[in-house]
Design a protein around this motif. Structure first.
Motif, PDB file in Angstrom:
ATOM      1  N   MET A 111       0.870  -1.323  -0.070  1.00 18.98           N
ATOM      2  CA  MET A 111      -0.045  -0.064   0.075  1.00 18.98           C
ATOM      3  C   MET A 111       0.754   1.264  -0.089  1.00 18.98           C
ATOM      4  SD  MET A 111      -2.629   1.477   3.165  1.00 18.98           S
ATOM      5  CE  MET A 111      -3.035  -0.349   3.452  1.00 18.98           C
ATOM      6  N   VAL A 112       0.737   1.961  -0.848  1.00 18.23           N
ATOM      7  CA  VAL A 112       1.401   3.380  -0.899  1.00 18.23           C
ATOM      8  C   VAL A 112       0.262   4.539  -0.763  1.00 18.23           C
ATOM      9  CG1 VAL A 112       2.735   5.116  -2.343  1.00 18.23           C
ATOM     10  CG2 VAL A 112       3.016   2.546  -2.700  1.00 18.23           C
ATOM     11  N   ASN A 113       0.502   5.129   0.563  1.00 18.77           N
ATOM     12  CA  ASN A 113      -0.608   5.842   1.226  1.00 18.77           C
ATOM     13  C   ASN A 113      -0.899   7.014   0.277  1.00 18.77           C
ATOM     14  OD1 ASN A 113      -0.254   4.005   3.420  1.00 18.77           O
ATOM     15  ND2 ASN A 113       0.920   5.407   4.590  1.00 18.77           N
ATOM     16  N   ARG A 114       0.168   7.782  -0.204  1.00 20.62           N
ATOM     17  CA  ARG A 114      -0.278   8.697  -0.850  1.00 20.62           C
ATOM     18  C   ARG A 114      -0.993   8.706  -2.208  1.00 20.62           C
ATOM     19  NH1 ARG A 114       3.872  13.998  -2.285  1.00 20.62           N
ATOM     20  NH2 ARG A 114       2.322  15.157  -3.644  1.00 20.62           N
ATOM     21  N   GLU A 115      -0.813   7.402  -3.004  1.00 23.59           N
ATOM     22  CA  GLU A 115      -1.343   7.024  -4.093  1.00 23.59           C
ATOM     23  C   GLU A 115      -2.921   6.868  -3.847  1.00 23.59           C
ATOM     24  OE1 GLU A 115       0.623   3.923  -6.149  1.00 23.59           O
ATOM     25  OE2 GLU A 115       2.374   5.144  -6.453  1.00 23.59           O
ATOM     26  N   ARG A 116      -3.133   6.275  -2.676  1.00 23.25           N
ATOM     27  CA  ARG A 116      -4.542   6.114  -2.142  1.00 23.25           C
ATOM     28  C   ARG A 116      -5.253   7.429  -1.814  1.00 23.25           C
ATOM     29  NH1 ARG A 116      -5.948   1.064  -3.392  1.00 23.25           N
ATOM     30  NH2 ARG A 116      -8.032   1.412  -2.325  1.00 23.25           N
ATOM     31  N   ALA A 117      -4.469   8.357  -1.327  1.00 26.12           N
ATOM     32  CA  ALA A 117      -5.073   9.773  -1.254  1.00 26.12           C
ATOM     33  C   ALA A 117      -5.334  10.189  -2.456  1.00 26.12           C
ATOM     34  CB  ALA A 117      -4.014  10.462  -0.551  1.00 26.12           C
ATOM     35  N   ARG A 118      -4.428  10.065  -3.514  1.00 25.23           N
ATOM     36  CA  ARG A 118      -4.692  10.668  -4.842  1.00 25.23           C
ATOM     37  C   ARG A 118      -6.113  10.212  -5.357  1.00 25.23           C
ATOM     38  NH1 ARG A 118       0.226   9.438  -6.932  1.00 25.23           N
ATOM     39  NH2 ARG A 118       1.095  11.067  -5.883  1.00 25.23           N
ATOM     40  N   LYS A 119      -6.514   9.113  -5.060  1.00 22.79           N
ATOM     41  CA  LYS A 119      -7.927   8.600  -5.904  1.00 22.79           C
ATOM     42  C   LYS A 119      -8.734   9.383  -5.211  1.00 22.79           C
ATOM     43  CE  LYS A 119      -6.328   3.819  -5.967  1.00 22.79           C
ATOM     44  NZ  LYS A 119      -6.430   3.386  -7.213  1.00 22.79           N
ATOM     45  N   HIS A 120      -8.679  10.390  -4.311  1.00 17.42           N
ATOM     46  CA  HIS A 120      -9.996  10.940  -3.586  1.00 17.42           C
ATOM     47  C   HIS A 120     -10.014  12.315  -3.933  1.00 17.42           C
ATOM     48  CE1 HIS A 120     -11.027   7.104  -2.082  1.00 17.42           C
ATOM     49  NE2 HIS A 120      -9.818   6.917  -1.612  1.00 17.42           N
ATOM     50  N   ALA A 121      -9.621  12.830  -4.691  1.00 16.63           N
ATOM     51  CA  ALA A 121      -9.668  14.476  -5.141  1.00 16.63           C
ATOM     52  C   ALA A 121     -11.223  14.755  -5.252  1.00 16.63           C
ATOM     53  CB  ALA A 121      -8.994  14.682  -6.828  1.00 16.63           C
ATOM     54  N   ILE A 122     -11.129  16.198  -4.812  1.00 17.75           N
ATOM     55  CA  ILE A 122     -12.537  16.612  -4.608  1.00 17.75           C
ATOM     56  C   ILE A 122     -12.790  17.517  -5.734  1.00 17.75           C
ATOM     57  CG2 ILE A 122     -13.987  18.438  -3.270  1.00 17.75           C
ATOM     58  CD1 ILE A 122     -12.152  17.620  -0.828  1.00 17.75           C
ATOM     59  N   VAL A 123     -13.796  17.188  -6.691  1.00 17.77           N
ATOM     60  CA  VAL A 123     -14.105  17.842  -7.967  1.00 17.77           C
ATOM     61  C   VAL A 123     -15.362  18.754  -7.931  1.00 17.77           C
ATOM     62  CG1 VAL A 123     -14.452  17.409 -10.349  1.00 17.77           C
ATOM     63  CG2 VAL A 123     -12.742  15.916  -9.150  1.00 17.77           C
ATOM     64  N   PHE A 124     -15.531  19.651  -8.483  1.00 17.18           N
ATOM     65  CA  PHE A 124     -16.479  20.480  -8.539  1.00 17.18           C
ATOM     66  C   PHE A 124     -16.742  21.113  -9.922  1.00 17.18           C
ATOM     67  CE2 PHE A 124     -19.252  24.180  -8.204  1.00 17.18           C
ATOM     68  CZ  PHE A 124     -20.317  24.126  -6.997  1.00 17.18           C
TER      69      PHE A 124
END
Length: 797
Positions: free
Chosen positions: A1-14
């Motif tokens: 698990m690469v934590n930052r790559e997991r975080a990258r999946k959860h961008a906030i889009v408007f």
């Protein structure tokens, strides 16, 4: 698990313009906060800072407030048959007088102004924005005649600057300037009585700046300049953009340019530190260009790399994983030890947004809750901001205990500010007498030690506040009024007190003794003090206080209960109707934060705790994290229902607001159920990952329990969550079973684990496998060394 790559999946889009404050992208570095909004004709960024407050404070009526003893004697004489103490004219007048200081609009977080970048909407259209939570980079897309242009911007994690650059669609090359004006706007709700902002426009360096003085007092004859503060917001545009004064205040008209870069800087401090010469600031900003942007972004990336390396989760549940990463992103943006501890709405404010209840420290859960996430998520360093706040309020808390109560120790406040205080900001008895706030304020100092085993922190930062709180609580419970024949028992009671957010003071004190929140947190405090003395070898030195605590604990009141349709339940005070609608989840306080009851409890107490959770009625607004965390501790949290509640509270910016759940308590059928949403960004709800952590890993009783509230049909994994004893735990769960477990022992504590398999293989670094066999349900006990890494797996796997 690469934590930052997991975080990258959860961008906030408007999609489309995000013109509302609560639609804008949230950026920050723990001090500086920025809300990036987009109108059809402009980008508008609102700035705030945890250190920037309107620091004026009203501390009148010191003599009229009197002492606890004087007031207690008078309140006792109010007839018990009154419906409310306010039926008594003198008390009604007293409450008005005692609340007059808090009724002033200050102190409060001071919004730091806004940056506007305007464009011709006939030529340019805002398509929307994307916020990457792995590194805080916000990208705003514009449709132009030549295709897509993207404004990239972020807050520097090293200092209080925002940098922005205009690029082509894929970011590979600069895009020609599309903005026709730039403007700084002092906050429109800046109090008129404050000094006017000092404005500077320098077209030669394409710079704008204003300084706002924040005087300690405006009273004539008071010389408080040495205590006054100021902030300066400045912006500078890149040299290849044509710029000229536009004849308007704090604005520049912009022309052609092959590229566009801008740097915005916020300076805050004393009047001397934030001088009156904007030229120095323009020099520090230097000439913005893409090279400076790229260098600052790389440095900030390193900070984010370090942050996300601390822990991570991989969940077969998109919303829960998204909630975990997004809220830990907001946590990084909003708090750091080098800045003041955030108040209710952290470092984002504009106009009156962020000013409700002064945006202050509320010590009956609001201030504590955000830091619940710090320990299990392995960000204990963030909690130092809270510890700094405790240091800040300790002097006035000692003074209040001594002068108002006539007791030793420290009585911590109901409300407090990050400004110099001489008396309690809210001395009104009907909330100011919430005794639970004293043990509650110092509770996380003990957690900090338990989760890190940092003896230096315990000795230098935690021990004194814990002792002062314990000393006050011991003296308070040993007062003659709190025990004796009139009580009809041999107990030492907590009396008088006020239930958090319920009842206020009642005639005859019928709802003002032995509140369950007071009881469970005072037990926690006394136990923590005793264990702290043992850890530091201070049993002899603190023998007197330890003796008093031992005497009290032998005659401590029982937790109040009532009979509900679900069976016996805990209630907030003796004699309470179990169908009462709570605000703060008082009925589950022994589960959390009291940590008396949970999955470890004997069956009879576990049943009462579960009944209390299932029977609990809550009006909403203070329960999203609190109540659900207690449910997870019991292994009874319905995750699908929890997710529906997250969606109910979710705002376009990715944060969760406080929303109501039911009428019948303090709220009526005509109360808007979202009335708290426009107040600000609710810092407290950034603790949502703590609920998820407790579903994956629990260690509150010193024994690690794996995946105690995770559904068997869903996979999950986590990396280096922190456990009591100074352990970093990584584990995975698949097909209803725990897979391999890895544990790093930072402090060399005794490792205790509820056995996940019938037979366990232990592998230590550099050693052979060991087979650990013990009866079903038993606890594994493994001696460890500092820094040692251990792997556990099922035998035969």
């Amino acid at each position: 698990m690469v934590n930052r790559e997991r975080a990258r999946k959860h961008a906030i889009v408007f999609k489309g313009p995000a013109a509302n404050f609560f639609e804008g992208a949230l950026l920050g570095n723990g001090g500086l906060g920025a809300v990036v909004t987009t109108r059809p004709d402009a980008v508008v960024i609102h700035f705030g800072h945890n250190n920037v407050w309107d620091i004026r404070i009203a501390e009148e009526h010191k003599e009229e407030i009197g002492t606890f003893g004087e007031l207690f004697a008078r309140i006792k004489d109010i007839p018990e048959h009154y419906a409310s103490l306010s039926d008594e004219p003198w008390y009604r007048d007293y409450v008005t007088m005692a609340g007059a200081n808090y009724a002033k609009p200050y102190p409060r977080p001071m919004p730091c102004g806004s940056l506007l970048l305007g464009f011709d909407r006939r030529e340019i259209e805002v398509l929307g924005h994307r916020l990457s939570v792995d590194n805080g980079l916000c990208e705003i897309d514009f449709l132009t005649h030549n295709g897509i242009a993207t404004l990239q911007l972020f807050v520097d994690q090293r200092g209080d600057e925002l940098l922005a650059t205009l690029r082509n669609e894929d970011g590979s090359a600069p895009h020609a300037n599309l903005f026709n004006r730039v403007k700084l706007i002092p906050d429109p709700e800046t109090p008129a009585e404050l000094p006017s902002p000092e404005e500077t426009v320098d077209a030669a360096v394409r710079g704008l700046s204003f300084r706002q003085k924040l005087p300690r007092s405006l009273e004539e004859g008071e010389n408080t300049e040495d205590k006054s503060r100021a902030f300066r917001l400045s912006a500078r545009v890149s040299s290849d953009v044509e710029a000229r004064t536009d004849g308007k205040q704090l604005g520049l008209a912009l022309g052609a340019g092959e590229s566009f870069d801008i740097r915005v800087r916020l300076e805050e401090g004393t009047l001397r530190e934030v001088g009156d010469d904007a030229g120095d600031t323009f020099l520090r900003l230097s000439d913005p260009d893409f090279g400076a942007f790229r260098e600052a972004l790389a440095a900030s990336d390193a900070t984010w790399d370090s942050y996300w390396s601390r822990s991570g989760v991989e969940l077969e549940d998109k919303l829960l994983e998204e909630t975990w990463y997004r809220n830990l992103y907001f946590f990084q943006c909003s708090v750091k030890p080098e800045a003041d501890c955030p108040g209710l709405f952290a470092n984002w404010s504009y106009g009156k947004i962020g000013a409700e209840w002064h945006g202050d420290y509320h010590m009956n859960y609001n201030t504590q809750q955000p830091f619940w996430v710090a320990f299990s998520s392995n960000h204990a360093d963030k909690h130092l901001a809270y510890a700094n706040m405790v240091d800040h309020v300790l002097p006035v808390s000692r003074k209040w205990a001594r002068e108002y109560y006539g007791l030793r120790g420290a009585y911590f406040p109901h409300s407090a500010y990050p400004v110099e205080m001489d008396i309690m900001p809210y001395p009104v008895p009907h909330w100011g007498w919430e005794v639970c706030e004293t043990p509650w304020t110092v509770q996380s100092l003990w957690w900090h030690y338990l989760y890190t085993m940092d003896r230096v922190f315990l000795e230098e930062r935690a021990f004194t506040p814990i002792k002062e709180a314990a000393l006050f609580m011991a003296d308070y419970m040993l007062r003659p009024e709190a025990s004796g024949e009139d009580w009809g028992d041999d107990r030492f009671h907590i009396f008088p007190t006020v239930v958090p957010e319920l009842y206020e003071l009642t005639p005859g004190f019928r709802r003002n003794y032995d509140c369950i929140v007071d009881l469970t947190l005072t037990r926690f405090l006394f136990r923590a003090f005793g264990e702290a003395c043992s850890a530091l070898g201070r049993e002899a030195e603190e023998g007197e206080l330890l003796g008093l605590i031992g005497e009290i604990l032998e005659r401590f009141p029982d937790n109040p209960t009532a009979e509900s349709k679900r069976g016996t339940v805990f209630v907030s005070v003796p004699g309470e109707n179990p169908e009462v609608v709570y605000n703060v989840p008082n009925g589950v306080a022994t589960v959390f934060p009291g940590e008396e009851h949970g999955l470890h409890s004997p069956p009879e107490f576990y049943e009462i705790a579960v009944n209390s959770f299932l029977n609990h009625r809550n009006e909403g607004g203070n329960e999203l994290v609190f109540l659900n965390l207690a449910g997870a501790r019991l292994g009874k949290l319905d995750l699908e229902r929890f997710k529906r509640q997250i969606r109910y509270c979710l705002l376009p910016n990715g944060t969760c607001t406080d929303k109501l759940l039911e009428s019948g308590g303090r709220y009526s059928d005509t109360t808007p159920f979202d009335y708290m949403q426009p107040m600000g960004i609710w810092f407290e709800n950034f603790a949502l990952p703590a609920v998820i952590n407790e579903c994956l890993l629990q260690s509150y009783n010193g024994i690690i329990r794996l995946f105690p509230n995770w559904p068997a049909e869903k996979g999950a994994a986590f990396r280096t969550l922190r456990a009591v004893g100074g352990f970093l735990v990584s584990a995975s769960f698949e097909a209803g079973a725990v897979r391999e477990v890895e544990i790093v022992s930072e402090a060399g504590s005794m490792l205790r684990v509820y056995k996940p398999w019938p037979e366990v293989l232990l592998v230590r670094e550099g050693r052979r496998e060991e087979l650990l066999a013990c009866p079903k349900g038993a606890v594994l006990e493994i001696a460890t060394s500092p820094g040692e890494r251990l792997r556990l797996s099922p035998a035969g796997s």
